[in-house]
Enzyme design. Structure first.
Site, PDB file in Angstrom:
ATOM      1  N   ARG A  47      33.459  39.459  47.525  1.00 25.40           N
ATOM      2  CA  ARG A  47      34.188  38.199  46.337  1.00 25.40           C
ATOM      3  C   ARG A  47      35.052  36.782  47.440  1.00 25.40           C
ATOM      4  NH1 ARG A  47      38.902  40.595  43.489  1.00 25.40           N
ATOM      5  NH2 ARG A  47      39.350  42.452  44.481  1.00 25.40           N
ATOM      6  N   GLY A  78      31.037  43.933  52.996  1.00 22.58           N
ATOM      7  CA  GLY A  78      31.269  42.862  53.711  1.00 22.58           C
ATOM      8  C   GLY A  78      32.043  42.567  53.020  1.00 22.58           C
ATOM      9  N   ARG A 124      37.982  43.422  61.179  1.00 23.15           N
ATOM     10  CA  ARG A 124      38.727  43.960  60.070  1.00 23.15           C
ATOM     11  C   ARG A 124      38.319  45.384  61.220  1.00 23.15           C
ATOM     12  NH1 ARG A 124      38.716  43.487  54.418  1.00 23.15           N
ATOM     13  NH2 ARG A 124      38.620  41.444  54.394  1.00 23.15           N
ATOM     14  N   ASP A 155      31.027  41.337  40.432  1.00 22.00           N
ATOM     15  CA  ASP A 155      30.569  40.398  40.730  1.00 22.00           C
ATOM     16  C   ASP A 155      30.842  38.621  41.780  1.00 22.00           C
ATOM     17  OD1 ASP A 155      33.104  40.514  39.900  1.00 22.00           O
ATOM     18  OD2 ASP A 155      33.219  40.267  37.522  1.00 22.00           O
ATOM     19  N   GLY A 156      31.537  39.177  42.366  1.00 19.89           N
ATOM     20  CA  GLY A 156      32.218  38.458  43.467  1.00 19.89           C
ATOM     21  C   GLY A 156      32.931  37.182  43.030  1.00 19.89           C
ATOM     22  N   LYS A 197      38.952  33.143  47.404  1.00 19.06           N
ATOM     23  CA  LYS A 197      39.062  34.987  47.473  1.00 19.06           C
ATOM     24  C   LYS A 197      38.264  34.768  45.885  1.00 19.06           C
ATOM     25  CE  LYS A 197      40.388  39.201  47.641  1.00 19.06           C
ATOM     26  NZ  LYS A 197      41.590  40.374  47.764  1.00 19.06           N
ATOM     27  N   ASP A 240      38.513  49.049  56.660  1.00 18.49           N
ATOM     28  CA  ASP A 240      37.856  47.842  56.248  1.00 18.49           C
ATOM     29  C   ASP A 240      38.796  46.828  55.878  1.00 18.49           C
ATOM     30  OD1 ASP A 240      37.116  49.545  54.361  1.00 18.49           O
ATOM     31  OD2 ASP A 240      36.672  47.773  52.892  1.00 18.49           O
ATOM     32  N   ASN A 241      39.687  47.817  55.127  1.00 16.67           N
ATOM     33  CA  ASN A 241      41.447  46.497  54.706  1.00 16.67           C
ATOM     34  C   ASN A 241      42.655  46.683  55.901  1.00 16.67           C
ATOM     35  OD1 ASN A 241      39.966  46.604  52.205  1.00 16.67           O
ATOM     36  ND2 ASN A 241      41.293  48.152  51.454  1.00 16.67           N
TER      37      ASN A 241
HETATM   38  P1  AMP Z   1      39.039  46.043  48.320  1.00 21.15           P
HETATM   39  O1  AMP Z   1      39.114  47.771  47.851  1.00 21.15           O
HETATM   40  O2  AMP Z   1      39.058  45.198  47.445  1.00 21.15           O
HETATM   41  O3  AMP Z   1      38.910  46.031  49.435  1.00 21.15           O
HETATM   42  O4  AMP Z   1      36.954  45.921  48.041  1.00 21.15           O
HETATM   43  C1  AMP Z   1      36.237  46.658  48.681  1.00 21.15           C
HETATM   44  C2  AMP Z   1      34.587  45.824  49.108  1.00 21.15           C
HETATM   45  O5  AMP Z   1      34.387  46.055  48.061  1.00 21.15           O
HETATM   46  C3  AMP Z   1      35.256  44.870  49.206  1.00 21.15           C
HETATM   47  O6  AMP Z   1      33.949  44.909  50.386  1.00 21.15           O
HETATM   48  C4  AMP Z   1      35.389  43.242  48.545  1.00 21.15           C
HETATM   49  O7  AMP Z   1      33.956  42.498  48.904  1.00 21.15           O
HETATM   50  C5  AMP Z   1      34.232  44.063  47.741  1.00 21.15           C
HETATM   51  N1  AMP Z   1      34.625  43.891  46.077  1.00 21.15           N
HETATM   52  C6  AMP Z   1      35.585  44.662  45.165  1.00 21.15           C
HETATM   53  N2  AMP Z   1      35.400  43.802  43.807  1.00 21.15           N
HETATM   54  C7  AMP Z   1      34.273  43.266  44.725  1.00 21.15           C
HETATM   55  C8  AMP Z   1      34.227  41.990  43.019  1.00 21.15           C
HETATM   56  N3  AMP Z   1      34.603  42.086  41.986  1.00 21.15           N
HETATM   57  N4  AMP Z   1      32.402  42.187  43.756  1.00 21.15           N
HETATM   58  C9  AMP Z   1      32.166  41.355  44.835  1.00 21.15           C
HETATM   59  N5  AMP Z   1      32.609  42.818  45.591  1.00 21.15           N
HETATM   60  C10 AMP Z   1      33.554  43.320  45.257  1.00 21.15           C
HETATM   61 MG    MG Z   2      38.846  44.848  51.164  1.00 17.93          MG
END
Ligand code: AMP
Ligand code: MG
Length: 498
Positions: free
Chosen positions: A93, A90, A183, A125-126, A113, A252-253
């Protein structure tokens, strides 16, 4: 100051699709690092950065206040990450503030974001760091400048808050916008939970808002899947033609609208290597440059599985028919991809007609480029100056080490151009419109990042932003941005942790 009407159609879907959550502001004062007036225009927002910085927009873009009628939420999704299904992901962040609808440009979701924790943050950490925020901001606009479908970037906010990664880095917030951030994984999450009604509700939402022409087609879900397949195939063909690697093509991307989505450890190819891996965490090379087309198909097959209950035209009596229908769509992927890629590469070589030898000419040029590790962007740009009636000297020829091999290719290329009576002058103009002079080289982004981190100097961001919006223009005062990367560029490592 322009005030626009906010709403949120996604928030009207059942609760299962998202969590209502508010952004968490930074502790430290914030500043507007960059504002994208071109993207703002799509919303009907005409204020410049200076006025935005003094208006409620700054509060909204930094998560300190909420616009009226915005109904902020984090979307739920699942996804295949590096080939493995993760049942619950989900927006960890990201928070969708709401949407703004423009009479001509349509509906835009605005998403912050790096705006703090959500129920989907898992161990994160969001937050987002300045480095990755600058990269996404510049790259999404660079992709748009190249004519490649993408989420857009509206604004970038800087803070003095510390964010802990391999080192301590300043936190930042990006506002990105897209007609939808749904997505492939947004469907997969409900398939895994056997919540087929939700799959239908989401598909109906996407059809109604984003594929209205398909709503009344007899098999609308199959028509939707077929359209997503085509957009995905064409998107990836565009990536391959420009030398872009996404780096984390998890399902998911992958955007349901066929947009480039979620910029992380992406990279533009410099020295041409088909197996180029831009993501330093991708040890097995799953998302290597030349794997992207087949990964697109893998991700579409994940989406097909999630949509399968909707393809069933017999109410569960004959699932084989649904499977056959999905297979049929997936079976067309390669042809759609190859047709688009061939058309793009023909244009890059300046051909206006399609001839049987074109595929070999493209492949043989790529093979020469791979053997000599020449810069992908520089070669195609230089090829615009090729003279079809003369033996090639200087220019593009000098980029190759194996000159006899290049001369042999150039002889065939010249003959091919003469076959369609190509005129050098107009061909050069055509080629320079499709072969960019400027791409977001890692080192260029790195220089802008260092200046922003060390000195809060954002001028380099603005320079790159302006050049990349029109990457095929000459920009004579910035010609050095179009050259080969310096040696230190080889040491830049980008990974998922940002
Ligand atoms: P990504 O590979 O960047 O598309 O991220 C994969 C998943 O990890 C997604 O659901 C993001 O929302 C989550 N995510 C990535 N970085 C963070 C972060 N710093 N804090 C919380 N969730 C994260
Ligand atoms: Mg992503």
């Amino acid at each position: 100051m322009t005030l626009l009407n906010w709403s949120n159609s996604f928030a009207k879907l059942p609760d299962a699709f998202y969590s209502r959550v508010k952004p968490t502001a930074f502790h430290s004062p914030v500043r507007l690092i960059h504002f994208n007036a071109a993207a703002a225009g799509l919303l009907g927002l005409t204020d410049d950065a200076e006025r935005i910085g003094k208006s409620p927009w700054l509060e909204w873009l930094s998560g300190r206040a909420l616009p009226e009628n915005a109904d902020p939420l984090a979307m739920i999704y699942a996804g295949h990450q590096f080939g493995h299904f993760v049942p619950q992901l989900g927006d960890g962040r990201a928070i969708m503030l709401g949407e703004i609808t423009h009479p001509e440009h349509g509906k835009w979701e605005l998403q912050l974001k790096g705006s703090g924790l959500t129920p989907y943050s898992r161990a994160g950490d969001g937050r987002a760091v300045l480095r990755s925020t600058i990269r996404e901001y510049l790259c999404s606009e660079a992709m748009h400048g190249l004519g490649i479908p993408t989420t857009r970037a509206l604004a970038m906010i800087g803070s003095d808050d510390d964010v802990y990664r391999e080192r301590i880095e300043p936190g930042a917030m990006l506002t990105r916008m897209a007609p939808s951030h749904v997505r492939f994984g947004s469907f997969e999450v409900f398939f895994y939970r056997d919540q087929y009604g939700h799959i239908r509700t989401l598909a109906d939402y996407v059809l109604q808002h984003h594929y209205p022409a398909l709503v009344h087609s007899p098999h609308r879900y199959l028509a939707l899947f077929s359209e997503v397949m085509k957009r995905t195939a064409r998107l990836i063909a565009q990536w391959q033609a420009v030398g872009f690697s996404h780096g984390v093509m998890n399902s998911d991307n992958m955007s349901i609208l066929g947009l480039t989505l979620d910029y992380g450890p992406f990279g533009f190819m410099e020295a041409y290597q088909p197996g180029f891996i831009c993501n330093h965490s991708d040890h097995a090379g799953r998302y290597a440059f030349d794997k992207q087309p087949e990964i697109g198909l893998f991700n579409l097959s994940c989406l097909a599985q999630a949509l399968l209950p909707l393809f069933d035209l017999t109410d569960g009596e004959n699932i084989d028919l649904a499977v056959a229908a999905a297979r049929d769509v997936l079976g067309q992927y390669q042809a759609v991809y190859l047709e688009e890629y061939a058309a793009l590469m023909r244009a890059k070589l300046g051909f206006q007609e399609s001839m049987p030898e074109d595929q070999d000419l493209v492949q043989d040029l790529l093979n020469l480029m791979a053997a000599d590790q020449v810069d992908y962007t520089i070669v195609f740009r230089a090829l615009g100056d090729f003279r079809s009636h003369q033996h090639a000297t200087g220019g593009v020829r000098d980029l190759f080490m194996n000159r006899p091999a290049f001369d042999e290719w150039a002889r065939r290329y010249g003959a091919r151009l003469r076959q369609e009576h190509s005129d050098d002058v107009t061909r050069r103009l055509r080629m320079h419109k499709v072969n960019p002079k400027y791409i977001l080289r890692n080192y260029l982004a790195e220089i802008a990042i260092r200046k922003a981190e060390d000195e809060q100097d954002y001028r380099e961001i603005d320079t790159l932003f302006r050049i990349l919006q029109d990457p095929c223009a000459e920009w004579p005062e910035y010609a050095n941005y179009a050259g080969h990367p310096p040696e230190w560029a080889g040491q830049i490592a980008v990974s998922c942790s940002s």
